[in-house]
Scaffold this motif. Structure first.
Motif, short mmCIF file in Angstrom:
data_model
loop_
_atom_site.label_atom_id
_atom_site.label_comp_id
_atom_site.label_asym_id
_atom_site.label_seq_id
_atom_site.Cartn_x
_atom_site.Cartn_y
_atom_site.Cartn_z
N LEU A 150 37.50 36.78 38.26
CA LEU A 150 37.76 37.60 37.09
C LEU A 150 39.09 38.29 37.31
N GLN A 151 40.03 38.06 36.45
CA GLN A 151 41.38 38.59 36.63
C GLN A 151 41.72 39.52 35.49
N ALA A 152 41.87 40.80 35.82
CA ALA A 152 42.25 41.79 34.82
C ALA A 152 43.76 41.89 34.74
N SER A 153 44.25 42.20 33.56
CA SER A 153 45.69 42.34 33.35
C SER A 153 45.93 43.25 32.16
N LEU A 210 46.67 50.95 24.46
CA LEU A 210 46.90 49.88 25.42
C LEU A 210 45.70 48.94 25.34
N ARG A 211 45.95 47.65 25.51
CA ARG A 211 44.86 46.69 25.59
C ARG A 211 44.90 45.98 26.93
N VAL A 212 43.81 46.03 27.64
CA VAL A 212 43.69 45.30 28.90
C VAL A 212 42.75 44.12 28.69
N SER A 213 43.00 43.08 29.46
CA SER A 213 42.25 41.84 29.33
C SER A 213 41.64 41.46 30.67
N CYS A 214 40.60 40.65 30.59
CA CYS A 214 39.98 40.12 31.80
C CYS A 214 39.62 38.67 31.51
N THR A 215 40.20 37.77 32.27
CA THR A 215 39.98 36.34 32.08
C THR A 215 39.15 35.80 33.22
N ASN A 258 37.67 32.51 27.41
CA ASN A 258 37.02 33.08 28.59
C ASN A 258 37.56 34.48 28.90
N THR A 259 37.77 35.26 27.87
CA THR A 259 38.44 36.54 28.04
C THR A 259 37.69 37.65 27.32
#
Length: 118
Positions: free
Chosen positions: A3-6, A17-22, A76-77
């Protein structure tokens, strides 16, 4: 499984702000997803979650009405849209998955730092 947050960064108070997790390596559509945060010197706290179907969301009282969680299973996010940010929202934000919304959150992703300046 990863799981990669960015999407973290520096924003002024009142900003957005919008953060994502793929996710990779898992069947994303079968996982409920949660967002957690940990501020310096503090315990990790629950921010919010979205069910595996995407039809239910839950939020901590501290962010209710300001933060919105959504998901795009095709990508997948999972997203965390943060509005009306406050300095006390400064933290490392982590995502985590929970299969079929049951049991403990596992896996966990690396976090992304959000800093809100006053």
């Amino acid at each position: 499984v990863q799981l990669q947050a960015s999407g973290g960064g520096l924003v002024q108070a009142g900003g957005s702000l919008r953060v994502s997790c793929t996710a990779s390596g898992l069947t994303f559509g079968s996982y409920g997803m949660g967002w957690f945060r940990q501020a310096p010197g503090k315990d990790r706290e629950f921010v919010g979650s979205i069910s595996w179907r995407g039809d239910n969301t839950y939020y901590a009282d501290s962010v209710k009405g300001r933060f919105t969680i959504s998901r795009d299973n095709a990508l997948n996010t999972v997203y965390l849209q943060m509005n009306s940010l406050k300095p006390e929202d400064t933290a490392v934000y982590h995502c985590a998955g929970r299969k079929w919304d049951i049991g403990d959150y596992d896996p966990w992703g690396q976090g992304t730092l959000v800093t809100v300046s006053s």
